[in-house]
Design a protein around this motif. Structure first.
Motif, PDB file in Angstrom:
ATOM      1  N   THR A   1      -5.075  -4.152   4.008  1.00  0.00           N
ATOM      2  CA  THR A   1      -3.706  -3.814   4.318  1.00  0.00           C
ATOM      3  C   THR A   1      -2.789  -4.138   3.225  1.00  0.00           C
ATOM      4  N   ALA A   2      -1.635  -3.907   2.835  1.00  0.00           N
ATOM      5  CA  ALA A   2      -0.614  -4.247   1.879  1.00  0.00           C
ATOM      6  C   ALA A   2      -0.395  -5.445   1.899  1.00  0.00           C
ATOM      7  N   LYS A   3      -0.365  -6.096   2.914  1.00  0.00           N
ATOM      8  CA  LYS A   3       0.008  -7.557   3.238  1.00  0.00           C
ATOM      9  C   LYS A   3      -1.198  -8.308   2.843  1.00  0.00           C
ATOM     10  N   GLU A   4      -2.692  -7.722   3.094  1.00  0.00           N
ATOM     11  CA  GLU A   4      -3.906  -8.633   2.934  1.00  0.00           C
ATOM     12  C   GLU A   4      -3.903  -8.621   1.535  1.00  0.00           C
ATOM     13  N   LEU A   5      -3.405  -7.637   0.831  1.00  0.00           N
ATOM     14  CA  LEU A   5      -3.551  -7.370  -0.785  1.00  0.00           C
ATOM     15  C   LEU A   5      -2.320  -8.385  -1.504  1.00  0.00           C
ATOM     16  N   GLY A   6      -1.681  -8.646  -0.767  1.00  0.00           N
ATOM     17  CA  GLY A   6      -0.429  -9.450  -1.373  1.00  0.00           C
ATOM     18  C   GLY A   6       0.678  -8.630  -1.738  1.00  0.00           C
ATOM     19  N   ALA A   7       0.700  -7.265  -1.439  1.00  0.00           N
ATOM     20  CA  ALA A   7       1.406  -6.351  -2.223  1.00  0.00           C
ATOM     21  C   ALA A   7       2.793  -6.233  -1.239  1.00  0.00           C
ATOM     22  N   GLY A   8       2.934  -7.134  -0.248  1.00  0.00           N
ATOM     23  CA  GLY A   8       4.435  -6.816   0.498  1.00  0.00           C
ATOM     24  C   GLY A   8       4.044  -5.725   1.711  1.00  0.00           C
ATOM     25  N   ASP A   9       5.062  -5.078   1.960  1.00  0.00           N
ATOM     26  CA  ASP A   9       4.593  -3.924   3.209  1.00  0.00           C
ATOM     27  C   ASP A   9       4.094  -2.746   2.817  1.00  0.00           C
ATOM     28  N   VAL A  10       4.081  -2.260   1.465  1.00  0.00           N
ATOM     29  CA  VAL A  10       3.749  -1.000   1.166  1.00  0.00           C
ATOM     30  C   VAL A  10       2.889  -1.180  -0.476  1.00  0.00           C
ATOM     31  N   VAL A  11       2.011  -0.191  -0.561  1.00  0.00           N
ATOM     32  CA  VAL A  11       1.232  -0.092  -1.806  1.00  0.00           C
ATOM     33  C   VAL A  11       1.833   1.146  -2.359  1.00  0.00           C
ATOM     34  N   ARG A  12       2.482   1.329  -3.536  1.00  0.00           N
ATOM     35  CA  ARG A  12       3.108   2.386  -4.194  1.00  0.00           C
ATOM     36  C   ARG A  12       1.836   3.191  -4.872  1.00  0.00           C
ATOM     37  N   VAL A  13       1.741   4.330  -4.615  1.00  0.00           N
ATOM     38  CA  VAL A  13       0.692   5.114  -5.387  1.00  0.00           C
ATOM     39  C   VAL A  13       1.206   6.536  -6.111  1.00  0.00           C
TER      40      VAL A  13
END
Length: 175
Positions: A139-151
């Motif tokens: 998930t974006a949170k598991e990645l440390g990216a906040g709520d979303v990953v921009r792609v």
């Protein structure tokens, strides 16, 4: 998530490359150089947001007691979007050897410009060391990216022996 249908051709190409006999110009066989694919249970996939908010670092660790192979191009997909990150440099699937207890790394640029109006937002990414396998979803949170990953037009490096080598392949300068 449709990793398998999207990359069926890449999977077939990888299988042919692993199965095809290889030899030197002198015609010597390569039986000693053939290495089996890594069993899925012996691999651990990891991913985290790098200090650069447009880049995610991924890794695969071989926990087996033998050298084995994964596809040299990691498969990275984004939420429910079709397609996968394109390899940099461009290339075809093929085997990448990972020694026993060793880890390989790749860098994924998810978007070139965070303010890009074309950007899609996803809540997860999925990483696989082999396009024939489903891999692991982060998930974006598991990645440390906040709520979303921009792609938008994502790219991934081939597996490399270090994070620094992966960043360099992506054209990033590490201080």
């Amino acid at each position: 998530m449709r990793i398998r249908p999207v990359l069926a051709l890449a999977t077939a190409a990888a299988a042919l490359l692993v199965a095809a006999p290889q030899g030197s110009a002198a015609g010597q066989g390569s039986a000693a150089t053939k290495v089996a694919a890594c069993p899925e249970k012996s691999l651990t996939l990891a991913a985290h947001q790098s200090a650069n908010p447009t880049v995610v670092h991924i890794s695969v660790t071989n926990h087996s007691k033998r050298t084995c192979t994964v596809d040299r191009i990691p498969t990275v997909t984004f939420g429910d979007l079709d397609g996968a990150a394109q390899p940099v440099p461009a290339g075809d699937s093929g085997p990448y050897r990972i020694g026993a207890g060793r880890t390989a790394y790749a860098a994924v640029r998810t978007i070139a410009d965070l303010a890009d109006p074309e950007a899609r937002r996803v809540h997860s990414i999925t990483v696989s060391a082999d396009p024939a396998r489903f891999g692991r979803t982060f998930t974006a949170k598991e990645l440390g990216a906040g709520d979303v990953v921009r792609v938008w037009e994502p790219v991934t490096t081939w597996w490399k022996p270090s994070v620094a080598a992966a960043d360099k392949a992506l054209g990033l300068n590490r201080a």
